[in-house]
Design an enzyme around this catalytic site. Structure first.
Site, PDB file in Angstrom:
ATOM      1  N   HIS A 186      10.041  34.095   9.367  1.00 26.12           N
ATOM      2  CA  HIS A 186      10.827  34.984   9.859  1.00 26.12           C
ATOM      3  C   HIS A 186      11.783  35.415  10.547  1.00 26.12           C
ATOM      4  O   HIS A 186      11.037  35.569  11.857  1.00 26.12           O
ATOM      5  CB  HIS A 186      10.295  36.322   9.134  1.00 26.12           C
ATOM      6  CG  HIS A 186       9.331  36.688   7.521  1.00 26.12           C
ATOM      7  ND1 HIS A 186       7.582  37.489   7.405  1.00 26.12           N
ATOM      8  CD2 HIS A 186       9.553  36.166   6.945  1.00 26.12           C
ATOM      9  CE1 HIS A 186       7.470  37.471   5.895  1.00 26.12           C
ATOM     10  NE2 HIS A 186       8.713  35.933   5.753  1.00 26.12           N
TER      11      HIS A 186
HETATM   12  C1  FAD Z   1       9.446  29.229   3.869  1.00 30.37           C
HETATM   13  C2  FAD Z   1       9.915  29.748   4.183  1.00 30.37           C
HETATM   14  C3  FAD Z   1       9.578  31.170   3.151  1.00 30.37           C
HETATM   15  C4  FAD Z   1      10.087  32.761   2.700  1.00 30.37           C
HETATM   16  N1  FAD Z   1       9.486  33.051   2.939  1.00 30.37           N
HETATM   17  C5  FAD Z   1      10.104  34.655   2.107  1.00 30.37           C
HETATM   18  C6  FAD Z   1       9.289  35.257   1.531  1.00 30.37           C
HETATM   19  O1  FAD Z   1       8.729  35.065   0.165  1.00 30.37           O
HETATM   20  N2  FAD Z   1       9.667  36.668   1.487  1.00 30.37           N
HETATM   21  C7  FAD Z   1      10.831  37.145   1.975  1.00 30.37           C
HETATM   22  O2  FAD Z   1      11.837  38.152   2.160  1.00 30.37           O
HETATM   23  N3  FAD Z   1      11.537  35.939   3.180  1.00 30.37           N
HETATM   24  C8  FAD Z   1      10.924  34.985   3.516  1.00 30.37           C
HETATM   25  N4  FAD Z   1      11.234  34.064   3.936  1.00 30.37           N
HETATM   26  C9  FAD Z   1      12.636  34.816   5.032  1.00 30.37           C
HETATM   27  C10 FAD Z   1      14.153  34.873   4.550  1.00 30.37           C
HETATM   28  O3  FAD Z   1      14.270  33.479   3.790  1.00 30.37           O
HETATM   29  C11 FAD Z   1      15.075  35.044   5.249  1.00 30.37           C
HETATM   30  O4  FAD Z   1      14.929  36.447   5.920  1.00 30.37           O
HETATM   31  C12 FAD Z   1      16.434  35.434   4.780  1.00 30.37           C
HETATM   32  O5  FAD Z   1      16.985  34.217   3.706  1.00 30.37           O
HETATM   33  C13 FAD Z   1      17.595  35.162   6.175  1.00 30.37           C
HETATM   34  O6  FAD Z   1      18.705  34.986   4.988  1.00 30.37           O
HETATM   35  P1  FAD Z   1      20.309  34.957   6.871  1.00 30.37           P
HETATM   36  O7  FAD Z   1      20.900  34.942   5.548  1.00 30.37           O
HETATM   37  O8  FAD Z   1      20.098  35.162   7.699  1.00 30.37           O
HETATM   38  O9  FAD Z   1      19.766  33.642   7.041  1.00 30.37           O
HETATM   39  P2  FAD Z   1      19.380  31.980   5.562  1.00 30.37           P
HETATM   40  O10 FAD Z   1      19.210  32.131   4.553  1.00 30.37           O
HETATM   41  O11 FAD Z   1      18.722  31.184   5.942  1.00 30.37           O
HETATM   42  O12 FAD Z   1      20.816  31.518   5.674  1.00 30.37           O
HETATM   43  C14 FAD Z   1      21.494  30.888   6.831  1.00 30.37           C
HETATM   44  C15 FAD Z   1      22.726  29.612   6.040  1.00 30.37           C
HETATM   45  O13 FAD Z   1      23.971  29.852   7.378  1.00 30.37           O
HETATM   46  C16 FAD Z   1      23.511  28.144   7.464  1.00 30.37           C
HETATM   47  N5  FAD Z   1      24.138  27.631   8.585  1.00 30.37           N
HETATM   48  C17 FAD Z   1      23.747  28.163  10.053  1.00 30.37           C
HETATM   49  N6  FAD Z   1      24.816  27.572  11.307  1.00 30.37           N
HETATM   50  C18 FAD Z   1      26.299  27.377  10.644  1.00 30.37           C
HETATM   51  C19 FAD Z   1      27.251  26.741  10.863  1.00 30.37           C
HETATM   52  N7  FAD Z   1      27.449  26.548  12.009  1.00 30.37           N
HETATM   53  N8  FAD Z   1      28.261  26.208  10.070  1.00 30.37           N
HETATM   54  C20 FAD Z   1      27.324  26.315   8.587  1.00 30.37           C
HETATM   55  N9  FAD Z   1      26.506  26.996   8.088  1.00 30.37           N
HETATM   56  C21 FAD Z   1      25.646  27.267   8.936  1.00 30.37           C
HETATM   57  C22 FAD Z   1      22.275  27.331   7.805  1.00 30.37           C
HETATM   58  O14 FAD Z   1      22.702  26.419   6.602  1.00 30.37           O
HETATM   59  C23 FAD Z   1      21.647  28.363   6.790  1.00 30.37           C
HETATM   60  O15 FAD Z   1      22.097  27.914   4.931  1.00 30.37           O
HETATM   61  C24 FAD Z   1      11.214  32.236   4.242  1.00 30.37           C
HETATM   62  C25 FAD Z   1      11.608  31.943   5.066  1.00 30.37           C
HETATM   63  C26 FAD Z   1      11.739  30.764   4.647  1.00 30.37           C
HETATM   64  C27 FAD Z   1      11.707  29.725   5.946  1.00 30.37           C
END
Ligand code: FAD
Length: 501
Positions: free
Chosen positions: A418
């Site tokens: 997280h």
């Molecule tokens: C193993 C694991 C288990 C988890 N379990 C839970 C759970 O059970 N419940 C819960 O609420 N949360 C959980 N989480 C946390 C949750 O997945 C995250 O809080 C959420 O996905 C964050 O969303 P985000 O949009 O910030 O980033 P992300 O979902 O991480 O998405 C970011 C995306 O941007 C892309 N990216 C980054 N930089 C670039 C760039 N320069 N150019 C192009 N693309 C790029 C990445 O490849 C990625 O696909 C878990 C996370 C993990 C890793």
């Protein structure tokens, strides 16, 4: 899909969305449905749900950044993981759902001066998310590894719950038949249906800025070829590590990357008389007796991960690895007071990430591991293997005291999944990276809309809060801009990795 030659066309979008995870996919769907021309660029590949075993090492290889081997340096260093694929973290995570906590939202609103951040409005959005992702509890029996948490907590009189998940269960289904309702199954198809385009296997290296205005994005494809995408507005949704790093690489500094917040965890493996290990699922029970400071839950326990957990004291623990079917891994997570930094380093692809735990964080991790061990014994664990270097095997309550004596956080395998708060939103001068709706301070058209915006780690699984705030901000973006359809004329058939959906 079709590849591109060196003469790649200059791509253009009304709104460029960088990253397709919880923040990016929801933003893309809402904007596209409002008639805005949206192009999503995702660094990772498109991997269909079901084509890779969940929680396997193969999944880590294909869908995690750096195969899951990423670390925030500190004493101790904290291993963290990020999804890197279409759908981001939502494709690989446990799917455990918590509504945005009302007390946390109220505190953020007051302490970080966030305009119009209303807990009731977010609850309405949360209800939409629950419907879109079919958030529900397991229809049949939960797994043995999950029931261990329930039974151990019940024996101690500790508060515990089954946490709902974004899963679709078939009629008569049970814990292991659910299909994760990740972004590639929900908000990304919605975005495509409304006309959004997407390029996968394409990383945005930097934004070209003219004064405070973003003009274009320099991108690199997986095969090393490069290109440029122009836009009217750009919304950075790369997650709490990559978003601040990209802004810094683009020459945007301000209050960016200085306040990374995580939920650090310590873990243990426990061996039971019966088979408890379910390699392709995680427990759905959590123990909230000491929340929000401290929570207990279950981790992925694929045999490879069990072996990895036992390496903390391999000499003492290794003989048990053959009994992996009787072993499951559990964690104690804390709401940390500590903070970390994300710093883009010129010439390096990945940012330098550091994290400093506070004294109170260290004490909580110590007591968390001891209490979790007690819970395992109450649930009839035969042996407990705490994850710190040189840890003793715990077989009874008396052993817990010697385990606590031997424990030091600096020897523990601390990790987190997280990651938040690296571009905190708000109107506090000099204390926020973006305004109350995600526009990066000092810019006119560069926005962030992902976990980076959360002012602190929320103390619960964060994805629903990330999505609710992303939807709120997307609606604000739509209402504050003209929605006239100025769709790009770019020939999307020529976009490398373009996903026709
Ligand atoms: C193993 C694991 C288990 C988890 N379990 C839970 C759970 O059970 N419940 C819960 O609420 N949360 C959980 N989480 C946390 C949750 O997945 C995250 O809080 C959420 O996905 C964050 O969303 P985000 O949009 O910030 O980033 P992300 O979902 O991480 O998405 C970011 C995306 O941007 C892309 N990216 C980054 N930089 C670039 C760039 N320069 N150019 C192009 N693309 C790029 C990445 O490849 C990625 O696909 C878990 C996370 C993990 C890793």
């Amino acid at each position: 899909m079709s590849g591109l030659t060196a003469s790649m066309p200059r791509l253009d979008a009304e709104v460029l969305i960088i990253g397709s995870g919880a923040g990016g996919a929801t933003t893309a769907a809402l904007l596209a449905e409002a008639g805005i021309d949206v192009l999503i660029v995702e660094e990772g590949p498109w991997v269909d749900q079901g084509s890779v075993t969940p929680f396997s090492l193969e999944q880590m290889d294909q869908q995690y950044r750096a195969g899951g081997v990423t670390v925030a340096l500190g004493l101790p260093s904290i291993a963290y993981t990020e999804g890197r694929c279409a759908g981001g973290g939502t494709e690989v995570n446990s799917g455990l759902y918590f509504r945005p906590p009302v007390d946390v939202i109220e505190r953020w609103s007051a302490q970080h001066r966030i305009r119009d951040l209303d807990p009731d409005a977010l609850s309405v959005i949360a209800a939409e998310i629950e419907q879109a992702l079919t958030v529900s509890t397991v229809p049949g029996r939960t797994t043995p590894a999950s029931e261990i948490l329930r039974d151990g907590a019940a024996a101690l009189g500790w508060q515990h719950n089954e946490i709902p998940r974004w899963m679709a269960y078939p009629p008569g289904g049970d814990a292991v038949t659910g299909k994760r309702q990740s972004m590639t199954r929900t908000f990304l198809p919605r975005a495509f249906a409304a006309g959004a385009r997407m390029i996968v296997d394409c990383r945005v290296d930097r934004l070209h800025m003219a004064g405070g205005t973003g003009r274009s994005a320099a991108v690199t494809f997986a095969d090393g070829s490069t290109g440029v995408i122009t836009f009217r507005d750009v919304i950075v949704c790369g997650g709490a590590i990559q978003s601040p790093a990209l802004l810094q690489r683009s020459g945007i500094h301000g209050y960016i990357g200085r306040t990374l917040a995580v939920h650090p965890t310590v873990k243990l493996s426990a061996r039971f008389r019966d088979e408890v290990n379910v390699p392709d699922d995680v427990p759905v029970h959590q123990v909230k007796e000491f929340a929000p400071d401290l929570s207990f839950g279950g981790s992925a326990s694929h045999p490879g991960l069990v072996a990895l957990a036992l390496t903390d004291h391999w000499k003492a623990f290794s003989k048990s690895v053959v009994q992996w079917r009787q072993i499951a891994i559990y964690y104690a997570a804390i709401t940390s007071e500590g903070r970390g930094w994300v710093r883009a380093i010129p010439g390096l692809r990945d940012p330098l990430v550091t994290y400093r735990l506070s004294h109170r964080d260290r004490q909580l991790l110590r007591s968390g591991l001891a209490r979790l061990t007690l819970l395992m014994l109450e649930a009839d664990a035969e042996e407990v293997y705490p994850s710190f270097r040189g840890a003793p095997i715990v077989r009874n309550r008396a052993d817990i005291a010697s385990m606590q004596q031997a424990f030091a956080v600096s020897k523990a395998s601390v990790m987190t999944v997280h990651l938040c708060s690296s571009v905190p939103m708000g109107e506090l001068p000099g204390r926020s990276g973006a305004d109350s709706f995600g526009r990066v301070h000092g810019t006119s058209n560069v926005f962030v809309n992902d976990a980076s915006l959360l002012p602190t780690a929320p103390g619960v699984n964060p994805q629903a809060t990330v999505m609710a705030i992303a939807i709120r901000n997307a609606r604000h973006f739509i209402s504050s801009r003209s929605t006239t359809d100025t769709r790009s004329t770019t020939d999307t058939r020529n976009i490398k990795g373009h996903h026709e959906r």
